[in-house]
Design a protein around this motif. Structure first.
Motif, PDB file in Angstrom:
ATOM      1  N   MET A   1     -47.563  47.436  77.829  1.00  0.00           N
ATOM      2  CA  MET A   1     -47.598  48.062  76.515  1.00  0.00           C
ATOM      3  C   MET A   1     -47.409  46.995  75.440  1.00  0.00           C
ATOM      4  O   MET A   1     -46.385  46.331  75.391  1.00  0.00           O
ATOM      5  N   LYS A   2     -48.435  46.844  74.599  1.00  0.00           N
ATOM      6  CA  LYS A   2     -48.396  45.801  73.571  1.00  0.00           C
ATOM      7  C   LYS A   2     -48.586  46.337  72.162  1.00  0.00           C
ATOM      8  O   LYS A   2     -48.038  45.804  71.205  1.00  0.00           O
ATOM      9  N   HIS A   3     -49.407  47.376  72.034  1.00  0.00           N
ATOM     10  CA  HIS A   3     -49.803  47.858  70.718  1.00  0.00           C
ATOM     11  C   HIS A   3     -49.148  49.206  70.415  1.00  0.00           C
ATOM     12  O   HIS A   3     -49.352  50.180  71.136  1.00  0.00           O
ATOM     13  N   VAL A 152     -34.447  60.909  74.319  1.00  0.00           N
ATOM     14  CA  VAL A 152     -35.770  61.013  74.945  1.00  0.00           C
ATOM     15  C   VAL A 152     -35.955  62.453  75.416  1.00  0.00           C
ATOM     16  O   VAL A 152     -35.243  62.914  76.308  1.00  0.00           O
ATOM     17  N   ILE A 153     -36.905  63.158  74.799  1.00  0.00           N
ATOM     18  CA  ILE A 153     -37.055  64.584  75.045  1.00  0.00           C
ATOM     19  C   ILE A 153     -38.303  64.859  75.871  1.00  0.00           C
ATOM     20  O   ILE A 153     -39.421  64.532  75.453  1.00  0.00           O
ATOM     21  N   ARG A 154     -38.101  65.463  77.022  1.00  0.00           N
ATOM     22  CA  ARG A 154     -39.204  65.844  77.909  1.00  0.00           C
ATOM     23  C   ARG A 154     -39.750  67.203  77.511  1.00  0.00           C
ATOM     24  O   ARG A 154     -39.015  68.198  77.490  1.00  0.00           O
ATOM     25  N   THR A 165     -41.395  55.442  81.643  1.00  0.00           N
ATOM     26  CA  THR A 165     -41.939  54.376  80.790  1.00  0.00           C
ATOM     27  C   THR A 165     -41.214  54.319  79.456  1.00  0.00           C
ATOM     28  O   THR A 165     -40.842  53.235  78.975  1.00  0.00           O
ATOM     29  N   VAL A 166     -40.990  55.475  78.844  1.00  0.00           N
ATOM     30  CA  VAL A 166     -40.343  55.520  77.533  1.00  0.00           C
ATOM     31  C   VAL A 166     -38.867  55.138  77.638  1.00  0.00           C
ATOM     32  O   VAL A 166     -38.323  54.461  76.759  1.00  0.00           O
ATOM     33  N   ILE A 167     -38.216  55.524  78.714  1.00  0.00           N
ATOM     34  CA  ILE A 167     -36.821  55.123  78.922  1.00  0.00           C
ATOM     35  C   ILE A 167     -36.717  53.603  79.066  1.00  0.00           C
ATOM     36  O   ILE A 167     -35.865  52.961  78.433  1.00  0.00           O
ATOM     37  N   GLU A 168     -37.606  53.016  79.855  1.00  0.00           N
ATOM     38  CA  GLU A 168     -37.592  51.566  80.029  1.00  0.00           C
ATOM     39  C   GLU A 168     -37.946  50.857  78.726  1.00  0.00           C
ATOM     40  O   GLU A 168     -37.338  49.828  78.376  1.00  0.00           O
ATOM     41  N   ASP A 174     -33.425  47.196  73.168  1.00  0.00           N
ATOM     42  CA  ASP A 174     -31.965  47.100  73.111  1.00  0.00           C
ATOM     43  C   ASP A 174     -31.345  48.408  72.619  1.00  0.00           C
ATOM     44  O   ASP A 174     -30.341  48.411  71.911  1.00  0.00           O
ATOM     45  N   LYS A 175     -31.980  49.518  73.007  1.00  0.00           N
ATOM     46  CA  LYS A 175     -31.458  50.840  72.704  1.00  0.00           C
ATOM     47  C   LYS A 175     -30.908  51.477  73.984  1.00  0.00           C
ATOM     48  O   LYS A 175     -31.194  51.024  75.089  1.00  0.00           O
TER      49      LYS A 175
END
Length: 295
Positions: A1-3, A152-154, A165-168, A174-175
């Motif tokens: 993920m870059k953009h 993070v809401i599923r 992915t979003v958790i990582e 640094d959150k």
């Protein structure tokens, strides 16, 4: 993920763009108004400078972060190469649904669509897209560069892979991500807003004054900011919107907004951003000038 594309350049949007850019992501900051974009990037510059002054980053890292940000007023242009889109527009469901319909049609098939909503159903937002499995909530806290939490809401159909992915990703910023399920107010505002509402009701009923209510919660419960000052900081209009989502979603009268809050928002007294709420503020700053309302 870059953009990463961030839609909305207000307080939350420019804070989210700030953090992604600081950690090396290529960021497209999108807003319908060029003036809002210029104000947003000026705030990012100012907040990065504060980090330099405090010694948390150096001048080279600040320059690199600013170079990672580009601006556009076009959603299709700003999102066409996105790996992740974070929507941080107004907390109004119609606006969010229209945005998600549009971005769903212009982002690559692999892209994850996230909302920074503080209360609106992720499942409802996902329903207007053709990728409900790739729609998720990323609820950052204000001020974004300083606050560690990302809620993070599923949604009902959000996939395990997207959630992981979003958790990582949040950890790479640094959150501290905390996973919750999709019910009105999630966890943060389901608990916070009734407390704020009860503080407003206590003021409305003449139990105590503004400063006294805040002082009790700061000194007695070790809160860094009293609930009425916090409401001003969040925005009284935002507090009212969230309470209405809770009230509508659960159908429980305990979430009904205090009439005083409704009247203040109707009068345009929205807190810091309007210069007056429960306190009065120096224009353009968060400095309190005194109590803005009588109990």
């Amino acid at each position: 993920m870059k953009h990463v594309s961030v839609i909305g350049s207000g307080t939350m949007g420019n804070g989210i763009a700030h953090v992604f850019a600081l950690y090396g992501y290529s960021v497209k900051l999108i807003d319908i108004h060029e003036s809002a974009l210029q104000k947003g990037v000026a705030n990012i510059d100012k907040n990065l400078s504060r980090q330099v002054d405090k010694g948390t980053i150096d001048a080279a890292r600040k320059a690199s972060a600013l170079a990672n940000i580009s601006l556009t007023t076009s959603i299709s242009e700003g999102c066409r190469n996105a790996d992740l889109v974070v929507e941080a527009a107004s907390e109004q469901i119609d606006i969010k649904l229209n945005i998600f319909k549009e971005i769903d049609g212009c982002v690559p098939p692999h892209a994850i669509l996230a909302s920074n909503t503080s209360s609106i159903s992720i499942t409802r937002i996902a329903s207007v897209t053709k990728r409900a499995d790739k729609v998720i909530g990323m609820h950052f806290m204000n001020p974004v560069p300083l606050m560690k939490l990302v809620e993070v809401i599923r949604g009902y159909k959000t996939s395990d892979e997207v959630t992981s992915t979003v958790i990582e990703l949040s950890r790479r910023l640094d959150k501290t991500p905390v996973e919750v399920n999709d019910y009105p107010g999630f966890i943060s505002n389901r608990i916070l807003m009734p407390m704020i509402n009860e503080a407003i009701c206590s003021l409305h009923e003449g139990v105590a004054g503004v400063a006294e209510i805040d002082e009790v919660m700061k000194l007695g419960m070790a809160h860094p900011m009293g609930p009425l000052e916090l409401a001003d900081f969040i925005g009284l209009d935002v507090c009212l919107s969230i309470l209405r989502v809770l009230h509508d979603g659960f159908g429980n009268p305990k979430y009904a907004p205090c009439p005083l809050l409704v009247n203040m928002v109707t009068a345009g007294h929205n807190g810091i951003k309007s210069g007056v709420g429960f306190y009065r503020y120096t224009p353009g700053s968060k400095e309190k000038k005194g109590v803005g309302i009588k109990n």
